[in-house]
Write an enzyme that holds these catalytic residues in place. Structure first.
Site, PDB file in Angstrom:
ATOM      1  N   TRP A   1       0.853  -1.450   0.154  1.00  0.00           N
ATOM      2  CA  TRP A   1       0.054  -0.195   0.236  1.00  0.00           C
ATOM      3  C   TRP A   1       0.768   1.402   0.080  1.00  0.00           C
ATOM      4  O   TRP A   1       0.549   2.356  -0.617  1.00  0.00           O
ATOM      5  CB  TRP A   1      -1.073  -0.009   1.294  1.00  0.00           C
ATOM      6  CG  TRP A   1      -2.130  -1.123   0.857  1.00  0.00           C
ATOM      7  CD1 TRP A   1      -2.147  -2.359   1.664  1.00  0.00           C
ATOM      8  CD2 TRP A   1      -3.071  -1.029   0.029  1.00  0.00           C
ATOM      9  NE1 TRP A   1      -3.497  -3.060   0.953  1.00  0.00           N
ATOM     10  CE2 TRP A   1      -3.664  -2.325  -0.065  1.00  0.00           C
ATOM     11  CE3 TRP A   1      -3.292  -0.112  -1.223  1.00  0.00           C
ATOM     12  CZ2 TRP A   1      -5.145  -2.543  -1.122  1.00  0.00           C
ATOM     13  CZ3 TRP A   1      -4.266  -0.379  -2.128  1.00  0.00           C
ATOM     14  CH2 TRP A   1      -5.139  -1.597  -2.162  1.00  0.00           C
TER      15      TRP A   1
ATOM     16  N   ASP B   1      -1.967   6.176   6.803  1.00  0.00           N
ATOM     17  CA  ASP B   1      -3.174   5.594   5.821  1.00  0.00           C
ATOM     18  C   ASP B   1      -3.448   4.429   6.858  1.00  0.00           C
ATOM     19  O   ASP B   1      -2.781   3.707   6.955  1.00  0.00           O
ATOM     20  CB  ASP B   1      -2.609   5.031   4.618  1.00  0.00           C
ATOM     21  CG  ASP B   1      -3.383   4.021   3.826  1.00  0.00           C
ATOM     22  OD1 ASP B   1      -4.383   3.644   4.619  1.00  0.00           O
ATOM     23  OD2 ASP B   1      -3.146   3.468   2.883  1.00  0.00           O
TER      24      ASP B   1
ATOM     25  N   LYS C   1     -12.515  -2.251   6.230  1.00  0.00           N
ATOM     26  CA  LYS C   1     -11.792  -3.159   7.028  1.00  0.00           C
ATOM     27  C   LYS C   1     -12.119  -2.999   8.565  1.00  0.00           C
ATOM     28  O   LYS C   1     -12.845  -4.042   8.971  1.00  0.00           O
ATOM     29  CB  LYS C   1     -10.189  -2.715   6.902  1.00  0.00           C
ATOM     30  CG  LYS C   1      -9.520  -3.190   5.627  1.00  0.00           C
ATOM     31  CD  LYS C   1      -8.971  -2.518   4.615  1.00  0.00           C
ATOM     32  CE  LYS C   1      -8.858  -3.053   3.416  1.00  0.00           C
ATOM     33  NZ  LYS C   1      -7.857  -2.226   2.559  1.00  0.00           N
TER      34      LYS C   1
HETATM   35  C1  LIG Z   1      -7.356  -1.613   1.598  1.00  0.00           C
HETATM   36  C2  LIG Z   1      -6.286  -0.737   1.960  1.00  0.00           C
HETATM   37  C3  LIG Z   1      -6.413   0.415   0.900  1.00  0.00           C
HETATM   38  C4  LIG Z   1      -7.185   0.654  -0.238  1.00  0.00           C
HETATM   39  O1  LIG Z   1      -8.295   1.032   0.116  1.00  0.00           O
HETATM   40  P1  LIG Z   1      -9.656   1.377  -0.947  1.00  0.00           P
HETATM   41  O2  LIG Z   1     -10.513   1.859   0.030  1.00  0.00           O
HETATM   42  O3  LIG Z   1      -9.968   0.133  -1.559  1.00  0.00           O
HETATM   43  O4  LIG Z   1      -8.972   2.442  -1.690  1.00  0.00           O
HETATM   44  C5  LIG Z   1      -5.160   1.364   0.836  1.00  0.00           C
HETATM   45  N1  LIG Z   1      -4.437   1.339   2.055  1.00  0.00           N
HETATM   46  C6  LIG Z   1      -4.588   0.518   3.027  1.00  0.00           C
HETATM   47  C7  LIG Z   1      -3.571   0.196   4.158  1.00  0.00           C
HETATM   48  C8  LIG Z   1      -5.402  -0.775   2.674  1.00  0.00           C
HETATM   49  O5  LIG Z   1      -5.492  -1.706   3.767  1.00  0.00           O
END
Ligand SMILES: *Cc1c(COP(=O)(O)O)cnc(C)c1O
Length: 359
Positions: free
Chosen positions: A102, A171, A195
């Site tokens: 990511w 993030d 998540k």
């Molecule tokens: C799942 C995830 C993303 C992507 O998320 P989207 O909402 O599908 O854009 C980005 N960063 C991390 C750490 C993730 O776990």
């Protein structure tokens, strides 16, 4: 129909209590005679749902008053562009830490807008984070971006990176609400909801006031933190149902005792699973023990030939979505807030039984 223990990395399991409440309120939300999905986002019913969800999130995370909370769309991936669009403010360069899949995506997107200084990096094929002392931080960077929990590698930062007054951006997609965090250390915290918050389609952004209002010219209105903050996340139609379900999750977390209580439970769940892996010669987790994620636990079997059998027998035992990400292989158990301790124990018991029959 029996519910399974779902170890999906995202969209992920939601608390059963929350799903039942949503079911009970589906056709008639609190005497309104309609579903939340059918409400005007500007009507007083939805406005009260929205305000309550924000208040509960602020309380859970102890978000200071000088931060705005935005309920947006576009996923964490949109924040990969929104962050540089809003935070560069004339600067040429931003610092990024590259610790996994990511981080790499965030970096690739940022390169469209600025120079990216990779201030710290995990060597390819390793599962760890760079030491705090080794970071090559630029004191003049527009911001410092990192990924506190790499969902795919199962690698988590054991420390908070810091670079003086340079705004820190995290993030938090796969770790938000898993434990308390000092929001005041951050310029921006963002997370896709699917998540550890609620259903896909909602993105939560927590942004410090002084970082709002500096978007680069040409930034689309939808991508401008100021437009979204001034419009209270209702510049256009927000993801109303996701916002409502997130609110139900926030109330569930408060009933569970808040984030300190969740931290204890999450720590216990992950420790039990790592102990089971480490205690066997059959399973292996590749992650540096100092950086092991509480949320995503990848593990391999001694022979990838056994993977298919493991997955199909696990499924029969009611343990699903354990297949690892293709880039890592093996298995991955995602054990977010909504995964009960009994689910982790059921997985541990199954793993022991499988090892005994195949080890
Ligand atoms: C799942 C995830 C993303 C992507 O998320 P989207 O909402 O599908 O854009 C980005 N960063 C991390 C750490 C993730 O776990």
């Amino acid at each position: 129909m029996a519910r399974v223990y779902n170890f999906s990395a995202g969209p992920a399991a939601l608390p059963e209590e929350v799903l039942k409440q949503a079911r009970d309120e589906m056709l008639d939300w609190q005497g309104s005679g309609m579903s939340v999905m059918e409400m005007s986002h500007r009507g007083k019913e939805f406005m009260s749902i929205a305000a309550q969800a924000e208040a509960d999130l602020r309380e859970l995370m102890a978000i200071p008053d000088n931060y705005k909370v935005l309920f947006l769309q576009g996923g964490a991936s949109s924040q990969f562009s929104m962050v540089p669009m809003n935070l560069l403010r004339g600067k040429a360069s931003a610092d990024y830490l590259n610790t996994g899949s990511w981080s790499k995506k965030a970096i690739a997107e940022a390169k469209k807008y600025c120079e990216v200084n990779v201030a710290g990096e995990t060597p390819s094929g390793e599962f760890t984070v760079p030491a705090a002392e080794s970071l090559q931080l630029n004191p003049d960077a527009a911001y410092l971006h990192y990924t506190p929990n790499e969902t795919i590698q199962g690698v988590e930062f054991p420390y908070l990176p810091e670079n003086g007054d340079v705004p820190l951006v995290g993030d938090f997609s796969s770790t938000i609400l898993s434990r308390p965090v000092d929001v005041s250390k951050f310029g921006v915290i963002y997370a896709g909801a699917q998540k550890n918050i609620g259903p896909a389609g909602l993105t939560v952004v927590i942004v410090r006031d002084d970082l709002i209002g500096g978007a680069a010219s040409g930034t689309p209105a939808m991508f401008d933190y100021k437009v979204q903050a001034d419009g209270e996340s209702m510049y256009n139609t927000p993801p109303t149902y996701g916002w409502y379900l997130a609110g139900l999750v926030f109330q569930w977390l408060k009933r569970k005792g808040g984030l300190a209580a969740m931290a204890e439970i999450n720590q216990r769940k992950s420790a039990a699973l790592y102990a089971a892996i480490d205690g066997s010669d059959f399973y292996n987790n590749p992650v540096d023990p100092a950086c092991r994620s509480w949320m995503n636990v990848p593990f391999t079997l001694p022979d990838a030939e056994l993977d298919g059998q493991f997955l199909s027998e696990a499924k029969e035992a009611g343990l699903v979505t354990l297949k690892g990400h293709r880039s890592v292989g093996g298995m991955r158990a995602s054990i977010y807030n909504a995964m009960p301790e009994a689910g982790v124990q059921a997985l541990i018991d199954f793993m022991a039984d499988f090892e005994q029959r195949n080890g």
